[in-house]
Design a protein around this motif. Structure first.
Motif, PDB file in Angstrom:
ATOM      1  N   VAL A 210       0.972  -1.183   0.104  1.00 37.63           N
ATOM      2  CA  VAL A 210       0.287  -0.347   0.060  1.00 37.63           C
ATOM      3  C   VAL A 210       0.634   1.386  -0.230  1.00 37.63           C
ATOM      4  O   VAL A 210       1.275   1.873  -0.637  1.00 37.63           O
ATOM      5  CB  VAL A 210      -0.529   0.461   0.975  1.00 37.63           C
ATOM      6  CG1 VAL A 210      -1.790   1.164   1.590  1.00 37.63           C
ATOM      7  CG2 VAL A 210      -1.557  -0.701   1.074  1.00 37.63           C
ATOM      8  N   ALA A 211       1.766   1.110   0.373  1.00 35.15           N
ATOM      9  CA  ALA A 211       2.903   2.455   0.693  1.00 35.15           C
ATOM     10  C   ALA A 211       3.811   2.327  -0.402  1.00 35.15           C
ATOM     11  O   ALA A 211       4.187   3.639  -0.992  1.00 35.15           O
ATOM     12  CB  ALA A 211       3.961   1.965   1.859  1.00 35.15           C
ATOM     13  N   LEU A 212       4.463   1.424  -1.389  1.00 38.94           N
ATOM     14  CA  LEU A 212       4.575   1.655  -1.484  1.00 38.94           C
ATOM     15  C   LEU A 212       4.088   2.088  -3.795  1.00 38.94           C
ATOM     16  O   LEU A 212       4.180   3.265  -4.079  1.00 38.94           O
ATOM     17  CB  LEU A 212       5.464   0.448  -2.819  1.00 38.94           C
ATOM     18  CG  LEU A 212       6.621   0.152  -2.395  1.00 38.94           C
ATOM     19  CD1 LEU A 212       6.816  -1.536  -1.684  1.00 38.94           C
ATOM     20  CD2 LEU A 212       7.568   0.479  -2.241  1.00 38.94           C
ATOM     21  N   ALA A 213       2.259   1.490  -3.330  1.00 39.33           N
ATOM     22  CA  ALA A 213       1.533   2.230  -4.484  1.00 39.33           C
ATOM     23  C   ALA A 213       1.670   3.779  -4.036  1.00 39.33           C
ATOM     24  O   ALA A 213       0.991   4.212  -4.841  1.00 39.33           O
ATOM     25  CB  ALA A 213       0.152   1.573  -4.415  1.00 39.33           C
ATOM     26  N   ALA A 214       1.542   3.835  -3.016  1.00 37.84           N
ATOM     27  CA  ALA A 214       1.266   5.046  -2.132  1.00 37.84           C
ATOM     28  C   ALA A 214       2.226   6.291  -2.921  1.00 37.84           C
ATOM     29  O   ALA A 214       1.931   7.705  -2.911  1.00 37.84           O
ATOM     30  CB  ALA A 214       0.270   5.792  -0.669  1.00 37.84           C
ATOM     31  N   ALA A 215       3.051   6.322  -3.272  1.00 32.70           N
ATOM     32  CA  ALA A 215       4.459   6.628  -2.973  1.00 32.70           C
ATOM     33  C   ALA A 215       4.213   6.837  -5.133  1.00 32.70           C
ATOM     34  O   ALA A 215       4.688   8.030  -5.650  1.00 32.70           O
ATOM     35  CB  ALA A 215       5.538   5.941  -2.862  1.00 32.70           C
ATOM     36  N   ASP A 224       7.649  13.340  -3.605  1.00 39.44           N
ATOM     37  CA  ASP A 224       9.038  12.013  -3.869  1.00 39.44           C
ATOM     38  C   ASP A 224       8.567  11.492  -2.016  1.00 39.44           C
ATOM     39  O   ASP A 224       9.857  11.878  -0.809  1.00 39.44           O
ATOM     40  CB  ASP A 224      10.444  13.224  -4.140  1.00 39.44           C
ATOM     41  CG  ASP A 224      11.053  12.343  -4.411  1.00 39.44           C
ATOM     42  OD1 ASP A 224      11.356  10.808  -4.173  1.00 39.44           O
ATOM     43  OD2 ASP A 224      12.762  12.563  -4.342  1.00 39.44           O
ATOM     44  N   LEU A 225       8.605  10.564  -2.491  1.00 39.95           N
ATOM     45  CA  LEU A 225       7.771   9.437  -0.840  1.00 39.95           C
ATOM     46  C   LEU A 225       9.383   7.919  -0.718  1.00 39.95           C
ATOM     47  O   LEU A 225       9.024   7.741  -1.385  1.00 39.95           O
ATOM     48  CB  LEU A 225       6.653   9.000  -0.553  1.00 39.95           C
ATOM     49  CG  LEU A 225       5.368  10.126  -0.539  1.00 39.95           C
ATOM     50  CD1 LEU A 225       4.296   9.331  -1.254  1.00 39.95           C
ATOM     51  CD2 LEU A 225       6.337  11.577   0.447  1.00 39.95           C
ATOM     52  N   GLU A 226       9.588   8.549  -0.036  1.00 36.14           N
ATOM     53  CA  GLU A 226      10.674   6.883   1.069  1.00 36.14           C
ATOM     54  C   GLU A 226       9.543   6.114   1.148  1.00 36.14           C
ATOM     55  O   GLU A 226       9.140   7.100   2.657  1.00 36.14           O
ATOM     56  CB  GLU A 226      11.922   7.754   1.828  1.00 36.14           C
ATOM     57  CG  GLU A 226      12.594   6.585   1.596  1.00 36.14           C
ATOM     58  CD  GLU A 226      14.374   7.251   1.655  1.00 36.14           C
ATOM     59  OE1 GLU A 226      14.380   7.957   0.740  1.00 36.14           O
ATOM     60  OE2 GLU A 226      14.848   7.149   3.363  1.00 36.14           O
ATOM     61  N   VAL A 227      10.238   5.044   0.750  1.00 35.16           N
ATOM     62  CA  VAL A 227       9.541   3.831   1.916  1.00 35.16           C
ATOM     63  C   VAL A 227      10.053   2.883   2.388  1.00 35.16           C
ATOM     64  O   VAL A 227      11.069   2.902   2.010  1.00 35.16           O
ATOM     65  CB  VAL A 227       8.694   2.830   0.833  1.00 35.16           C
ATOM     66  CG1 VAL A 227       8.146   1.573   1.562  1.00 35.16           C
ATOM     67  CG2 VAL A 227       7.208   4.108   0.149  1.00 35.16           C
ATOM     68  N   VAL A 228      10.066   2.327   4.111  1.00 34.59           N
ATOM     69  CA  VAL A 228      10.708   2.320   4.197  1.00 34.59           C
ATOM     70  C   VAL A 228       9.851   0.449   5.484  1.00 34.59           C
ATOM     71  O   VAL A 228       8.858   1.131   5.995  1.00 34.59           O
ATOM     72  CB  VAL A 228      11.145   3.186   6.011  1.00 34.59           C
ATOM     73  CG1 VAL A 228      11.962   1.985   7.436  1.00 34.59           C
ATOM     74  CG2 VAL A 228      12.364   3.871   5.158  1.00 34.59           C
TER      75      VAL A 228
END
Length: 320
Positions: A210-215, A224-228
């Motif tokens: 979900v976070a990667l799709a949002a990014a 420009d979103l980083e995902v951890v």
């Protein structure tokens, strides 16, 4: 992912004859999600076998086996089914090494299919990882990729500490291609899944996609979103998280579990304590609502979505 977990169990059992696998329907059926498919045929009924529907007895037996030198891997068939074993988990499994001053260890891995996204009925959908994470003495791991499903489970079985291994049900059918063997990394290391500079999305397990799709979607709007990916709730890899937040200055924590008292609250507290002078805005959370898991037809409204994540990012108050 289900095949990767199956391969991890197969390889662990082949490498070490002390590893035994048991639980409800894990033998002849191969588990509800077929994660243990073929293990009973390959290793025999002494090493992969079915149990009665008695979760406290399953985990209690595993603790006893571990005390006498075995390395049990037990399956709680569904997340909410694990609650009857709670006393065994927090009262005995987590405390055995401390209680005996290190004389005894408890190398038990408790596999827990968890989370939503599959339309499960009552008692078949839950996110109870906060209970385990709050209990000193337990390691709490949850993979978000096929590679991690294999590598993290192998690491969990090899270790001498008890592990609650939460497997995201919605990701069992992730069809990403994987080449074996996969590197088995030490337990407790987060990883940056996507580099970015404007804000950090911290997630784990089923919330990582979900976070990667949002990014990806947010990039079209200038975010420009980083995902951890935490991978491990306990041990918590603060250094990877803090380094990301110090770089971006903003953070959103995403998970399916209820917000109140959830793992995200601990992450927010630690980030605020360690990165206070780098923060440009309060750390936000996007979580499941503070209600029991809803009926299947309403589940999509309860779980964190890309839209909810991007709304939280927009609330951080920065100019793109």
């Amino acid at each position: 992912m289900a095949r990767a977990l199956n391969r991890a169990l197969h390889d662990a059992m082949a490498d070490d004859d002390r590893v035994v696998v048991f639980g409800e329907d894990v033998g002849r059926l191969g588990g509800v999600f077929r994660v243990t498919d073929g293990l009973a045929d390959r290793f025999g009924a002494q090493r992969c076998f079915d149990t009665p529907a008695a979760e406290a007895a399953i985990l209690g037996s595993a603790i006893g086996m571990a005390m006498y030198g075995l390395r049990p891997v037990v399956e709680m068939q569904f997340d909410a089914f694990a609650h009857p074993a709670f006393e065994q988990m927090v009262g005995h499994l987590a405390k055995l090494r401390n209680r005996t001053r290190g004389t005894l260890t408890a190398p038990v891995v408790v596999r827990v299919p968890y989370g939503g996204g599959v339309g499960a009925v009552e008692h078949h959908g839950d996110s109870s990882e906060a209970y385990a994470a709050h209990t000193p003495g337990l390691h709490v791991l949850t993979p978000a990729t096929v590679e991690d499903a294999y590598g993290m489970l192998r690491a969990a079985v090899r270790g001498d500490d008890p592990v609650l291994f939460f497997e995201p049900k919605r990701l069992y059918w992730d069809t990403s291609e994987t080449t074996f063997p996969v590197e088995v990394e030490p337990v407790g290391q987060a990883v940056v899944r996507r580099a970015g500079g404007h804000a950090t999305l911290v997630a784990y397990g089923p919330s990582v996609p979900v976070a990667l799709a949002a990014a990806r979607l947010g990039a079209a709007d200038g975010y420009d979103l980083e995902v951890v990916d935490l991978r491990s709730l306990v041990p918590f890899d603060g250094e990877t998280v803090y380094a990301s937040v110090r770089k971006t200055g903003r953070a959103v924590v995403v998970h399916e579990a209820a917000g109140f008292g959830g793992p995200g609250a601990e992450v927010v507290a630690r980030v605020t304590e360690e990165c206070f002078h780098h923060l440009e805005a309060p750390v936000r959370r996007v979580t499941g609502f503070d209600i029991p898991y809803p009926p299947p037809r309403l589940e999509r409204h309860h779980l964190p979505s890309v839209d909810r994540v991007l709304a939280a990012v927009a609330s951080l108050g920065w100019e793109r």
